[in-house]
Design a protein around this motif. Structure first.
Motif, PDB file in Angstrom:
ATOM      1  N   ALA A  86       0.833  -1.208   0.000  1.00 45.20           N
ATOM      2  CA  ALA A  86       0.000   0.000   0.000  1.00 45.20           C
ATOM      3  C   ALA A  86       0.864   1.253   0.000  1.00 45.20           C
ATOM      4  O   ALA A  86       0.579   2.219  -0.723  1.00 45.20           O
ATOM      5  CB  ALA A  86      -0.926  -0.014   1.215  1.00 45.20           C
ATOM      6  N   ALA A  87       1.928   1.252   0.792  1.00 46.43           N
ATOM      7  CA  ALA A  87       2.817   2.421   0.827  1.00 46.43           C
ATOM      8  C   ALA A  87       3.482   2.625  -0.530  1.00 46.43           C
ATOM      9  O   ALA A  87       3.592   3.755  -1.023  1.00 46.43           O
ATOM     10  CB  ALA A  87       3.878   2.232   1.908  1.00 46.43           C
ATOM     11  N   ARG A  88       3.905   1.545  -1.157  1.00 49.75           N
ATOM     12  CA  ARG A  88       4.547   1.640  -2.466  1.00 49.75           C
ATOM     13  C   ARG A  88       3.597   2.241  -3.495  1.00 49.75           C
ATOM     14  O   ARG A  88       3.971   3.112  -4.292  1.00 49.75           O
ATOM     15  CB  ARG A  88       5.024   0.262  -2.912  1.00 49.75           C
ATOM     16  CG  ARG A  88       5.733   0.251  -4.254  1.00 49.75           C
ATOM     17  CD  ARG A  88       6.211  -1.147  -4.605  1.00 49.75           C
ATOM     18  NE  ARG A  88       7.224  -1.598  -3.670  1.00 49.75           N
ATOM     19  CZ  ARG A  88       8.498  -1.284  -3.740  1.00 49.75           C
ATOM     20  NH1 ARG A  88       8.923  -0.481  -4.724  1.00 49.75           N
ATOM     21  NH2 ARG A  88       9.361  -1.744  -2.865  1.00 49.75           N
ATOM     22  N   LEU A  89       2.367   1.795  -3.487  1.00 46.71           N
ATOM     23  CA  LEU A  89       1.381   2.308  -4.440  1.00 46.71           C
ATOM     24  C   LEU A  89       1.107   3.790  -4.204  1.00 46.71           C
ATOM     25  O   LEU A  89       0.973   4.570  -5.151  1.00 46.71           O
ATOM     26  CB  LEU A  89       0.084   1.500  -4.339  1.00 46.71           C
ATOM     27  CG  LEU A  89       0.143   0.071  -4.878  1.00 46.71           C
ATOM     28  CD1 LEU A  89      -1.155  -0.666  -4.565  1.00 46.71           C
ATOM     29  CD2 LEU A  89       0.393   0.075  -6.387  1.00 46.71           C
TER      30      LEU A  89
ATOM     31  N   SER B 202       0.951   4.977   9.454  1.00 45.15           N
ATOM     32  CA  SER B 202      -0.279   5.475   8.854  1.00 45.15           C
ATOM     33  C   SER B 202       0.063   6.349   7.647  1.00 45.15           C
ATOM     34  O   SER B 202       1.228   6.625   7.368  1.00 45.15           O
ATOM     35  CB  SER B 202      -1.056   6.308   9.880  1.00 45.15           C
ATOM     36  OG  SER B 202      -0.307   7.450  10.249  1.00 45.15           O
ATOM     37  N   VAL B 203      -0.961   6.803   6.964  1.00 48.71           N
ATOM     38  CA  VAL B 203      -0.743   7.714   5.839  1.00 48.71           C
ATOM     39  C   VAL B 203      -0.067   9.009   6.304  1.00 48.71           C
ATOM     40  O   VAL B 203       0.869   9.481   5.654  1.00 48.71           O
ATOM     41  CB  VAL B 203      -2.063   7.996   5.099  1.00 48.71           C
ATOM     42  CG1 VAL B 203      -1.870   9.074   4.026  1.00 48.71           C
ATOM     43  CG2 VAL B 203      -2.601   6.715   4.461  1.00 48.71           C
ATOM     44  N   PRO B 204      -0.500   9.625   7.425  1.00 44.48           N
ATOM     45  CA  PRO B 204       0.234  10.809   7.910  1.00 44.48           C
ATOM     46  C   PRO B 204       1.694  10.516   8.218  1.00 44.48           C
ATOM     47  O   PRO B 204       2.559  11.371   8.017  1.00 44.48           O
ATOM     48  CB  PRO B 204      -0.544  11.214   9.168  1.00 44.48           C
ATOM     49  CG  PRO B 204      -1.929  10.719   8.920  1.00 44.48           C
ATOM     50  CD  PRO B 204      -1.741   9.423   8.206  1.00 44.48           C
ATOM     51  N   ASP B 205       1.992   9.309   8.708  1.00 43.82           N
ATOM     52  CA  ASP B 205       3.384   8.934   8.961  1.00 43.82           C
ATOM     53  C   ASP B 205       4.171   8.928   7.651  1.00 43.82           C
ATOM     54  O   ASP B 205       5.319   9.390   7.599  1.00 43.82           O
ATOM     55  CB  ASP B 205       3.462   7.546   9.601  1.00 43.82           C
ATOM     56  CG  ASP B 205       2.967   7.525  11.037  1.00 43.82           C
ATOM     57  OD1 ASP B 205       3.169   8.526  11.746  1.00 43.82           O
ATOM     58  OD2 ASP B 205       2.385   6.502  11.439  1.00 43.82           O
ATOM     59  N   LEU B 206       3.558   8.411   6.587  1.00 48.07           N
ATOM     60  CA  LEU B 206       4.224   8.394   5.289  1.00 48.07           C
ATOM     61  C   LEU B 206       4.446   9.821   4.775  1.00 48.07           C
ATOM     62  O   LEU B 206       5.508  10.132   4.234  1.00 48.07           O
ATOM     63  CB  LEU B 206       3.395   7.599   4.280  1.00 48.07           C
ATOM     64  CG  LEU B 206       3.929   7.561   2.844  1.00 48.07           C
ATOM     65  CD1 LEU B 206       5.336   6.975   2.790  1.00 48.07           C
ATOM     66  CD2 LEU B 206       2.980   6.752   1.946  1.00 48.07           C
ATOM     67  N   THR B 207       3.473  10.679   4.978  1.00 51.28           N
ATOM     68  CA  THR B 207       3.601  12.079   4.548  1.00 51.28           C
ATOM     69  C   THR B 207       4.769  12.750   5.257  1.00 51.28           C
ATOM     70  O   THR B 207       5.568  13.460   4.635  1.00 51.28           O
ATOM     71  CB  THR B 207       2.301  12.842   4.826  1.00 51.28           C
ATOM     72  OG1 THR B 207       1.231  12.220   4.100  1.00 51.28           O
ATOM     73  CG2 THR B 207       2.422  14.293   4.393  1.00 51.28           C
TER      74      THR B 207
ATOM     75  N   THR C 122      14.132   1.363   8.405  1.00 48.55           N
ATOM     76  CA  THR C 122      13.625   1.972   7.186  1.00 48.55           C
ATOM     77  C   THR C 122      12.101   1.974   7.210  1.00 48.55           C
ATOM     78  O   THR C 122      11.469   1.272   8.020  1.00 48.55           O
ATOM     79  CB  THR C 122      14.082   1.193   5.951  1.00 48.55           C
ATOM     80  OG1 THR C 122      13.485  -0.116   5.965  1.00 48.55           O
ATOM     81  CG2 THR C 122      15.603   1.062   5.925  1.00 48.55           C
ATOM     82  N   PHE C 123      11.517   2.761   6.310  1.00 48.99           N
ATOM     83  CA  PHE C 123      10.054   2.780   6.246  1.00 48.99           C
ATOM     84  C   PHE C 123       9.535   1.413   5.814  1.00 48.99           C
ATOM     85  O   PHE C 123       8.471   0.973   6.283  1.00 48.99           O
ATOM     86  CB  PHE C 123       9.568   3.851   5.263  1.00 48.99           C
ATOM     87  CG  PHE C 123       8.132   4.240   5.489  1.00 48.99           C
ATOM     88  CD1 PHE C 123       7.806   5.226   6.395  1.00 48.99           C
ATOM     89  CD2 PHE C 123       7.101   3.603   4.806  1.00 48.99           C
ATOM     90  CE1 PHE C 123       6.482   5.580   6.630  1.00 48.99           C
ATOM     91  CE2 PHE C 123       5.781   3.942   5.025  1.00 48.99           C
ATOM     92  CZ  PHE C 123       5.462   4.940   5.944  1.00 48.99           C
TER      93      PHE C 123
END
Length: 358
Positions: free
Chosen positions: A8-11, A223-228, A209-210
């Motif tokens: 999901a993060a990759r996409l 989460s998505v905010p963490d990825l941001t 790493t992420f």
């Protein structure tokens, strides 16, 4: 809260990597290195969060030692340079009165053990933002532009190297700032490249790493905010932030940042110059250790010097064809004559002064 698996993060990263757009708009940002002890932590945090508006762009803080003046995307080289030149002096009153000064250097000689500020947080550069390119093949296509940006990166890093000292002594590198980084592998698929880079980067303040974070248990995944937030900390020489971000130049003396903006945009955005740049950098494609040679030896390396001469001449010719202002063209010509044609970079001036006083 929705958490991210690696897939999901990759996409998500790939989907937001590059937004196809025709080249033409140019953006730029100049780091300002602050003298010791740096901005108060409260002011640094405030600048980072609020980003005060200047006449055209914004002021923000990357660390207590580095603030950034960011110009807006502008229609062409002249507009981008004019707006940023207008904003730079407007930033100074916002940080005045805190017993600090803005330094001309690209890196500080202070000892990190004494100041508590990591060396990576006390280096300054010049970044150029360009449109990603069209989602097609050809010189204006985003895949070709991604490839060209990576091919040019060592040449431009060598030409604009300007951080050779640490603790007042030469380190053996002409760009300590770039030597602390790596130029990632470039393939024909920029979205895959960027996803691999983001997932493989260490999360700030941790040792993982992420990608490793996404492999944690269901309740411990990011989460998505963490990825941001993570994306903001990933700062390679070439980045995909919907636009192309070229971060290969050290801070230059005086208004030398204008040369960085003009040369970078000319070589990437004008098709004829782009072809010339690809031709000039082709012999470097299989050169081992090229990034280390660029940041250590700069234009004393014969192969890099040859490529740089061809690229800077192509850039100047492109600026002339585009009708870019005489002042900008004269600055590029002066830089080319003073440094590139002589196999030198600004770091060599710093080293000459250091040797003269030692």
């Amino acid at each position: 809260m929705f958490t991210l698996t690696e897939r999901a993060a990759r996409l998500l990263v790939a989907d937001t990597a590059l937004a196809p757009a025709r080249p033409g708009f140019v953006g730029a940002a100049v780091d300002l290195l602050i003298s010791e002890p740096g901005l108060p932590v409260s002011l640094s945090a405030s600048l980072a969060a609020e980003r005060p508006r200047l006449r055209h762009g914004f002021l923000t803080a990357r660390s207590p030692r580095v603030v950034v003046v960011s110009g807006p995307p502008s229609p062409g080289i002249d507009a981008a340079i004019t707006r940023l030149a207008d904003d730079l002096p407007r930033a100074l009153p916002l940080i005045a009165g805190h017993r600090v000064a803005v330094l001309e250097e690209a890196s500080d000689d202070a000892d990190p053990a004494r100041t508590g500020v990591p060396f990576t947080a006390a280096t300054a550069g010049v970044r150029v933002g360009l449109e990603a390119g069209l989602d097609e093949d050809g010189m204006l296509g985003l895949r070709r532009r991604w490839t060209l940006a990576h091919a040019l990166a060592p040449v431009l890093a060598a030409a604009f190297a300007n951080s050779p000292l640490r603790n007042g002594r030469p380190t053996g590198w002409r760009s300590n700032r770039q030597a602390l980084r790596t130029l990632p592998r470039c393939t024909a698929d920029p979205r895959t490249d960027w996803s691999n880079q983001v997932l493989g980067a260490r999360v700030a303040g941790t040792s993982r790493t992420f990608r490793e974070w996404t492999g944690a248990g269901p309740g411990a995944r990011p989460s998505v905010p963490d990825l941001t937030r993570h994306l903001e900390t990933v700062r390679p020489p070439i980045a995909a932030r919907r636009h192309l971000e070229i971060d290969v130049a050290d801070r230059q003396p005086g208004s030398g940042w204008q040369v960085v903006v003009a040369v970078t945009a000319a070589l990437l955005d004008e098709p004829r110059a782009a072809v010339q740049a690809l031709t000039a950098t082709e012999p470097l494609r299989t050169t081992p250790g090229l990034w280390a040679r660029a940041t250590r030896d700069a234009l004393t390396d014969p192969a890099l010097a040859t490529a740089a001469r061809a690229c800077f001449v192509a850039a100047y010719e492109s600026l002339t064809r585009q009708g870019v202002s005489r002042g900008v063209r004269d600055s590029v010509a002066a830089f080319t004559e003073r440094y590139v044609l002589r196999g030198r970079c600004p770091a060599d001036d710093v080293l000459d002064r250091a040797r003269a006083t030692s």
